[in-house]
Design a protein around this motif. Structure first.
Motif, PDB file in Angstrom:
ATOM      1  N   PHE A   1       0.844  -1.187   0.000  1.00 21.77           N
ATOM      2  CA  PHE A   1       0.000   0.000   0.000  1.00 21.77           C
ATOM      3  C   PHE A   1       0.888   1.249   0.000  1.00 21.77           C
ATOM      4  CE2 PHE A   1      -3.820  -2.009   2.467  1.00 21.77           C
ATOM      5  CZ  PHE A   1      -3.875  -3.023   1.526  1.00 21.77           C
ATOM      6  N   THR A   2       0.368   2.312  -0.591  1.00 22.69           N
ATOM      7  CA  THR A   2       1.067   3.591  -0.602  1.00 22.69           C
ATOM      8  C   THR A   2       0.104   4.698  -0.220  1.00 22.69           C
ATOM      9  OG1 THR A   2       2.550   2.829  -2.373  1.00 22.69           O
ATOM     10  CG2 THR A   2       2.429   5.200  -1.961  1.00 22.69           C
ATOM     11  N   ILE A   3       0.490   5.478   0.775  1.00 19.74           N
ATOM     12  CA  ILE A   3      -0.324   6.606   1.216  1.00 19.74           C
ATOM     13  C   ILE A   3       0.223   7.880   0.593  1.00 19.74           C
ATOM     14  CG2 ILE A   3       1.057   6.999   3.302  1.00 19.74           C
ATOM     15  CD1 ILE A   3      -1.562   7.725   4.743  1.00 19.74           C
ATOM     16  N   SER A   4      -0.686   8.781   0.242  1.00 19.51           N
ATOM     17  CA  SER A   4      -0.282  10.070  -0.310  1.00 19.51           C
ATOM     18  C   SER A   4      -1.356  11.093   0.021  1.00 19.51           C
ATOM     19  CB  SER A   4      -0.077   9.977  -1.826  1.00 19.51           C
ATOM     20  OG  SER A   4      -1.277   9.617  -2.477  1.00 19.51           O
ATOM     21  N   ARG A   5      -1.050  12.355  -0.218  1.00 24.01           N
ATOM     22  CA  ARG A   5      -2.030  13.404   0.026  1.00 24.01           C
ATOM     23  C   ARG A   5      -1.782  14.570  -0.913  1.00 24.01           C
ATOM     24  NH1 ARG A   5      -1.332  15.365   6.087  1.00 24.01           N
ATOM     25  NH2 ARG A   5      -2.919  16.901   5.436  1.00 24.01           N
ATOM     26  N   ASP A   6      -2.848  15.299  -1.178  1.00 17.13           N
ATOM     27  CA  ASP A   6      -2.792  16.511  -1.990  1.00 17.13           C
ATOM     28  C   ASP A   6      -3.455  17.601  -1.175  1.00 17.13           C
ATOM     29  OD1 ASP A   6      -3.676  17.347  -5.436  1.00 17.13           O
ATOM     30  OD2 ASP A   6      -3.050  18.578  -3.759  1.00 17.13           O
ATOM     31  N   ASN A   7      -2.644  18.433  -0.550  1.00 11.39           N
ATOM     32  CA  ASN A   7      -3.183  19.468   0.334  1.00 11.39           C
ATOM     33  C   ASN A   7      -3.963  20.535  -0.438  1.00 11.39           C
ATOM     34  OD1 ASN A   7      -2.110  18.171   2.566  1.00 11.39           O
ATOM     35  ND2 ASN A   7      -0.220  19.370   2.537  1.00 11.39           N
ATOM     36  N   THR A   8      -3.697  20.685  -1.720  1.00  7.34           N
ATOM     37  CA  THR A   8      -4.449  21.656  -2.510  1.00  7.34           C
ATOM     38  C   THR A   8      -5.887  21.197  -2.724  1.00  7.34           C
ATOM     39  OG1 THR A   8      -3.861  20.699  -4.653  1.00  7.34           O
ATOM     40  CG2 THR A   8      -2.337  22.322  -3.713  1.00  7.34           C
ATOM     41  N   LYS A   9      -6.091  19.890  -2.599  1.00  7.78           N
ATOM     42  CA  LYS A   9      -7.429  19.317  -2.767  1.00  7.78           C
ATOM     43  C   LYS A   9      -8.012  18.822  -1.448  1.00  7.78           C
ATOM     44  CE  LYS A   9      -6.580  17.772  -7.517  1.00  7.78           C
ATOM     45  NZ  LYS A   9      -6.556  16.610  -8.442  1.00  7.78           N
TER      46      LYS A   9
ATOM     47  N   TYR B   1      -5.003   9.816  -0.049  1.00  5.30           N
ATOM     48  CA  TYR B   1      -5.240   8.630  -0.846  1.00  5.30           C
ATOM     49  C   TYR B   1      -4.556   7.406  -0.231  1.00  5.30           C
ATOM     50  CZ  TYR B   1      -6.201  12.331  -4.205  1.00  5.30           C
ATOM     51  OH  TYR B   1      -6.679  13.448  -4.823  1.00  5.30           O
ATOM     52  N   LEU B   2      -5.066   6.251  -0.581  1.00  4.25           N
ATOM     53  CA  LEU B   2      -4.407   5.005  -0.232  1.00  4.25           C
ATOM     54  C   LEU B   2      -4.452   4.108  -1.460  1.00  4.25           C
ATOM     55  CD1 LEU B   2      -3.027   3.416   2.083  1.00  4.25           C
ATOM     56  CD2 LEU B   2      -5.240   2.289   2.452  1.00  4.25           C
ATOM     57  N   GLN B   3      -3.309   3.948  -2.091  1.00  6.92           N
ATOM     58  CA  GLN B   3      -3.208   3.059  -3.237  1.00  6.92           C
ATOM     59  C   GLN B   3      -2.893   1.670  -2.724  1.00  6.92           C
ATOM     60  OE1 GLN B   3      -3.650   3.732  -6.663  1.00  6.92           O
ATOM     61  NE2 GLN B   3      -3.569   1.483  -6.757  1.00  6.92           N
ATOM     62  N   MET B   4      -3.766   0.741  -2.995  1.00  2.62           N
ATOM     63  CA  MET B   4      -3.619  -0.620  -2.510  1.00  2.62           C
ATOM     64  C   MET B   4      -3.383  -1.554  -3.687  1.00  2.62           C
ATOM     65  SD  MET B   4      -6.616  -0.712   0.387  1.00  2.62           S
ATOM     66  CE  MET B   4      -7.945  -0.565  -0.810  1.00  2.62           C
ATOM     67  N   SER B   5      -2.353  -2.347  -3.622  1.00  3.21           N
ATOM     68  CA  SER B   5      -2.064  -3.317  -4.671  1.00  3.21           C
ATOM     69  C   SER B   5      -1.806  -4.674  -4.045  1.00  3.21           C
ATOM     70  CB  SER B   5      -0.868  -2.869  -5.508  1.00  3.21           C
ATOM     71  OG  SER B   5       0.278  -2.748  -4.697  1.00  3.21           O
ATOM     72  N   GLY B   6      -1.852  -5.702  -4.861  1.00  3.26           N
ATOM     73  CA  GLY B   6      -1.647  -7.045  -4.340  1.00  3.26           C
ATOM     74  C   GLY B   6      -2.602  -7.390  -3.218  1.00  3.26           C
ATOM     75  N   LEU B   7      -3.859  -7.004  -3.398  1.00  2.00           N
ATOM     76  CA  LEU B   7      -4.831  -7.196  -2.323  1.00  2.00           C
ATOM     77  C   LEU B   7      -5.037  -8.672  -2.009  1.00  2.00           C
ATOM     78  CD1 LEU B   7      -7.308  -4.383  -3.294  1.00  2.00           C
ATOM     79  CD2 LEU B   7      -6.181  -4.619  -1.071  1.00  2.00           C
ATOM     80  N   LYS B   8      -5.235  -8.941  -0.736  1.00  4.02           N
ATOM     81  CA  LYS B   8      -5.439 -10.297  -0.229  1.00  4.02           C
ATOM     82  C   LYS B   8      -6.784 -10.365   0.485  1.00  4.02           C
ATOM     83  CE  LYS B   8      -0.477 -10.582   0.772  1.00  4.02           C
ATOM     84  NZ  LYS B   8       0.534 -10.817   1.842  1.00  4.02           N
ATOM     85  N   PRO B   9      -7.351 -11.556   0.590  1.00  2.00           N
ATOM     86  CA  PRO B   9      -8.626 -11.679   1.319  1.00  2.00           C
ATOM     87  C   PRO B   9      -8.539 -11.129   2.742  1.00  2.00           C
ATOM     88  CG  PRO B   9      -8.224 -13.665   0.063  1.00  2.00           C
ATOM     89  CD  PRO B   9      -6.979 -12.819  -0.078  1.00  2.00           C
ATOM     90  N   GLU B  10      -7.390 -11.235   3.366  1.00  2.00           N
ATOM     91  CA  GLU B  10      -7.251 -10.723   4.728  1.00  2.00           C
ATOM     92  C   GLU B  10      -7.216  -9.199   4.801  1.00  2.00           C
ATOM     93  OE1 GLU B  10      -5.361 -13.027   3.198  1.00  2.00           O
ATOM     94  OE2 GLU B  10      -3.233 -12.858   3.788  1.00  2.00           O
TER      95      GLU B  10
END
Length: 127
Positions: free
Chosen positions: A68-76, A80-89
């Motif tokens: 997962f990768t967290i990011s933010r845009d203070n102008t907006k 965000y949380l970009q999630m990849s390789g998601l697992k059932p857990e």
């Protein structure tokens, strides 16, 4: 008051990716730390990721680090949380949180440190 609204959750298959958003509105602060938590049925709320106001500092929970990768845009006023390789857990309700008037590089990792919370968005990962 601060309103936090999460979006982007849904039903995906294992291995898929998903991006969550958290839009903040209402009271503004000179700085804020933000974070993502999640809670699965029958389990305690778990820290997922946190990010500083400057977005230069971030920290991740052990179970999702590297996926997962967290990011933010203070102008907006959005995180965000970009999630990849998601697992059932990874199935859980995902919440965003905010605390205002913090040090610019401060990252908060525990739920008790945050003052404002969103209603959550459901993420379901099927196997």
């Amino acid at each position: 008051q601060v309103q936090l609204v999460e979006s982007g959750g849904g039903l995906v298959q294992a291995g898929d990716s998903l991006r969550l958003s958290c839009a903040a509105s209402g009271r503004t602060f000179s700085s804020s730390a933000m974070g993502w938590f999640r809670q699965a049925p029958g389990k305690e709320r778990e820290f997922v990721a946190g990010i500083s106001w400057s977005a230069g500092q971030s920290f991740y929970g052990d179970t999702i680090r590297g996926r997962f990768t967290i990011s933010r845009d203070n102008t907006k006023n959005t995180m965000y949380l970009q999630m990849s390789g998601l697992k059932p857990e990874d199935t859980a309700v995902y919440y965003c949180a905010l605390k205002g008037n913090v040090r610019l590089k401060e990252v908060l990792t525990t739920s008790r440190e945050y003052d404002y919370w969103g209603q959550g968005t459901q993420v379901t990962v099927s196997s």
